[in-house]
Enzyme design. Structure first.
Site, PDB file in Angstrom:
ATOM      1  CG  ASP A 184      35.615  41.586 -54.595  1.00  0.00           C
ATOM      2  OD1 ASP A 184      35.650  41.577 -53.353  1.00  0.00           O
ATOM      3  OD2 ASP A 184      35.906  42.571 -55.296  1.00  0.00           O
TER       4      ASP A 184
ATOM      5  CB  SER B 243      51.603  51.253 -66.120  1.00  0.00           C
ATOM      6  OG  SER B 243      50.923  51.808 -65.013  1.00  0.00           O
TER       7      SER B 243
HETATM    8  P1  FAD Z   1      42.515  43.602 -49.298  1.00  0.00           P
HETATM    9  O1  FAD Z   1      43.690  44.505 -49.273  1.00  0.00           O
HETATM   10  O2  FAD Z   1      42.646  42.272 -48.652  1.00  0.00           O
HETATM   11  O3  FAD Z   1      41.305  44.418 -48.626  1.00  0.00           O
HETATM   12  C1  FAD Z   1      39.972  43.946 -48.760  1.00  0.00           C
HETATM   13  C2  FAD Z   1      39.124  44.412 -47.575  1.00  0.00           C
HETATM   14  O4  FAD Z   1      39.558  43.744 -46.381  1.00  0.00           O
HETATM   15  C3  FAD Z   1      39.232  45.908 -47.269  1.00  0.00           C
HETATM   16  O5  FAD Z   1      37.975  46.349 -46.858  1.00  0.00           O
HETATM   17  C4  FAD Z   1      40.220  45.980 -46.111  1.00  0.00           C
HETATM   18  O6  FAD Z   1      39.990  47.110 -45.281  1.00  0.00           O
HETATM   19  C5  FAD Z   1      39.932  44.684 -45.391  1.00  0.00           C
HETATM   20  N1  FAD Z   1      41.114  44.115 -44.735  1.00  0.00           N
HETATM   21  C6  FAD Z   1      42.319  43.888 -45.297  1.00  0.00           C
HETATM   22  N2  FAD Z   1      43.164  43.331 -44.402  1.00  0.00           N
HETATM   23  C7  FAD Z   1      42.456  43.193 -43.242  1.00  0.00           C
HETATM   24  C8  FAD Z   1      42.744  42.663 -41.963  1.00  0.00           C
HETATM   25  N3  FAD Z   1      43.950  42.158 -41.691  1.00  0.00           N
HETATM   26  N4  FAD Z   1      41.768  42.657 -41.046  1.00  0.00           N
HETATM   27  C9  FAD Z   1      40.542  43.159 -41.314  1.00  0.00           C
HETATM   28  N5  FAD Z   1      40.192  43.680 -42.529  1.00  0.00           N
HETATM   29  C10 FAD Z   1      41.141  43.692 -43.464  1.00  0.00           C
HETATM   30  N6  FAD Z   1      39.883  42.270 -58.743  1.00  0.00           N
HETATM   31  C11 FAD Z   1      40.003  41.120 -59.448  1.00  0.00           C
HETATM   32  O7  FAD Z   1      39.229  40.176 -59.219  1.00  0.00           O
HETATM   33  N7  FAD Z   1      40.960  40.969 -60.414  1.00  0.00           N
HETATM   34  C12 FAD Z   1      41.850  41.950 -60.703  1.00  0.00           C
HETATM   35  O8  FAD Z   1      42.717  41.789 -61.571  1.00  0.00           O
HETATM   36  C13 FAD Z   1      41.768  43.175 -59.955  1.00  0.00           C
HETATM   37  N8  FAD Z   1      42.655  44.185 -60.178  1.00  0.00           N
HETATM   38  C14 FAD Z   1      42.588  45.314 -59.398  1.00  0.00           C
HETATM   39  C15 FAD Z   1      43.559  46.299 -59.573  1.00  0.00           C
HETATM   40  C16 FAD Z   1      43.548  47.458 -58.806  1.00  0.00           C
HETATM   41  C17 FAD Z   1      44.614  48.507 -59.008  1.00  0.00           C
HETATM   42  C18 FAD Z   1      42.492  47.669 -57.861  1.00  0.00           C
HETATM   43  C19 FAD Z   1      42.426  48.943 -57.059  1.00  0.00           C
HETATM   44  C20 FAD Z   1      41.526  46.674 -57.670  1.00  0.00           C
HETATM   45  C21 FAD Z   1      41.570  45.488 -58.421  1.00  0.00           C
HETATM   46  N9  FAD Z   1      40.640  44.458 -58.233  1.00  0.00           N
HETATM   47  C22 FAD Z   1      40.738  43.299 -58.973  1.00  0.00           C
HETATM   48  C23 FAD Z   1      39.551  44.586 -57.253  1.00  0.00           C
HETATM   49  C24 FAD Z   1      39.908  43.942 -55.894  1.00  0.00           C
HETATM   50  O9  FAD Z   1      40.097  42.561 -56.045  1.00  0.00           O
HETATM   51  C25 FAD Z   1      38.731  44.201 -54.936  1.00  0.00           C
HETATM   52  O10 FAD Z   1      38.630  45.572 -54.653  1.00  0.00           O
HETATM   53  C26 FAD Z   1      38.736  43.367 -53.668  1.00  0.00           C
HETATM   54  O11 FAD Z   1      37.478  43.579 -53.013  1.00  0.00           O
HETATM   55  C27 FAD Z   1      39.802  43.753 -52.656  1.00  0.00           C
HETATM   56  O12 FAD Z   1      41.028  43.339 -53.020  1.00  0.00           O
HETATM   57  P2  FAD Z   1      42.321  43.900 -52.234  1.00  0.00           P
HETATM   58  O13 FAD Z   1      43.493  43.219 -52.772  1.00  0.00           O
HETATM   59  O14 FAD Z   1      42.327  45.371 -52.215  1.00  0.00           O
HETATM   60  O15 FAD Z   1      41.976  43.330 -50.752  1.00  0.00           O
END
Ligand code: FAD
Length: 274
Positions: A99, A6
């Site tokens: 973020d 993909s």
């Molecule tokens: P989460 O899964 O919510 O995790 C974020 C942080 O919070 C982690 O440190 C985790 O350990 C912590 N955490 C999660 N749940 C809990 C909880 N219940 N209690 C305490 N801590 C917790 N960014 C964009 O802006 N746009 C995009 O299109 C985009 N695409 C991406 C695609 C991929 C495949 C990847 C790997 C990243 C992408 N990102 C994108 C980056 C992403 O948005 C950032 O890395 C962001 O900081 C974290 O998003 P997440 O969904 O992983 O967050």
């Protein structure tokens, strides 16, 4: 290659960028992707461009996944966007926290990607295949590696079908991650995200912030090439093809390429794997 691939794009900012991406997509369709995904700027900043690019991919007869980030969003705004995506025929989402740029207060009704995944499932049942993000080298804001693994397991259990990893150049980190989360009860496919290496400074700058480590030997070799782009590309092709080769032989479910809206490096890697 038999293994599904993909491709990820970001929404272009100008009409010229959109035209160029149209050409890049046609080149990459020759590799028969399972789907193409389009990133989504945190806080909805690229929503229009993301949805337009997703629409263009669907109109070209290819499955499209819209990334969807929830930081700063309300339930009402997410509900409305899900309805738009559903009406467009989108069946796949990459559900993220995102973020916010510094200076923005977090606000909003979602704190973690797991909140978004649970909300999408509650609102739309099985209408969407939901992907989430995985960090084999630990998310940069995680309190600890253990809490990050636990957070990943929580968001999968909230209803994700599969995951795509942050890019990495150390395959052991990926294998260890998959083993560790399996022990926490995660058994969905975890697809390695692959970042082709085509330039040095951009990659080195970008990686620290996003939870990806550039191994010392790669960093030093890249720095040593200076402005010699041809050598950087040749070295990058070798390193990333070797990485993919190891992953494919270890039985990964698929490969997801961060194309950076370019076709040449991704095409060369997939062709070499063939
Ligand atoms: P989460 O899964 O919510 O995790 C974020 C942080 O919070 C982690 O440190 C985790 O350990 C912590 N955490 C999660 N749940 C809990 C909880 N219940 N209690 C305490 N801590 C917790 N960014 C964009 O802006 N746009 C995009 O299109 C985009 N695409 C991406 C695609 C991929 C495949 C990847 C790997 C990243 C992408 N990102 C994108 C980056 C992403 O948005 C950032 O890395 C962001 O900081 C974290 O998003 P997440 O969904 O992983 O967050």
């Amino acid at each position: 290659m038999d293994l599904p691939v993909s491709f990820e794009f970001f929404p272009p900012k100008t009409p010229e960028g959109a035209d160029k991406l149209g050409v890049v997509r046609q080149q990459l369709y020759a590799l028969k992707p399972e789907f193409c995904s389009v990133t989504y700027g945190a806080g909805g900043s690229t929503q229009e461009g993301t949805f337009a690019t997703v629409g263009a991919i669907l109109a070209e007869g290819v499955q499209a996944a819209s990334h969807f980030s929830c930081i700063g969003a309300t339930k009402a705004s997410v509900r409305a966007e899900l309805a738009t995506l559903k009406a467009m025929g989108v069946k796949r989402l990459v559900a993220l926290r995102g973020d916010l740029p510094s200076g923005y207060g977090a606000g909003g009704e979602f704190h973690h990607a797991s909140d978004l995944v649970a909300f999408i499932r509650a609102e739309t049942g099985d209408d969407f295949h939901i992907e989430v993000a995985a960090y084999p080298e630990v998310h940069p804001q995680a309190k600890s590696p253990e809490s990050d693994l636990q957070a990943f397991a929580t968001k999968v259990k909230a209803g994700a079908n599969s995951a795509i990893t942050q890019y990495f150049y150390n395959s052991d980190a990926y294998f260890r991650f998959v083993d560790d989360v399996y022990k926490l009860g995660v058994d969905v496919p975890i697809v390695p995200g692959i970042m082709p290496i085509t330039s040095s400074s951009q990659l080195l700058r970008f990686s620290d912030a996003c939870g990806a480590e550039i191994p010392r030997w790669i960093r030093l070799r890249l720095q040593g090439y200076g402005d010699d782009i041809a050598s950087i590309k040749a070295f990058g092709l070798e390193v990333v093809t070797d990485l993919c080769d190891q992953l494919v032989h270890a039985g990964v479910p698929a490969l997801h390429f961060y194309t950076m809206n370019q076709s040449a490096a991704t095409t060369a890697i997939v062709q070499q794997l063939d």
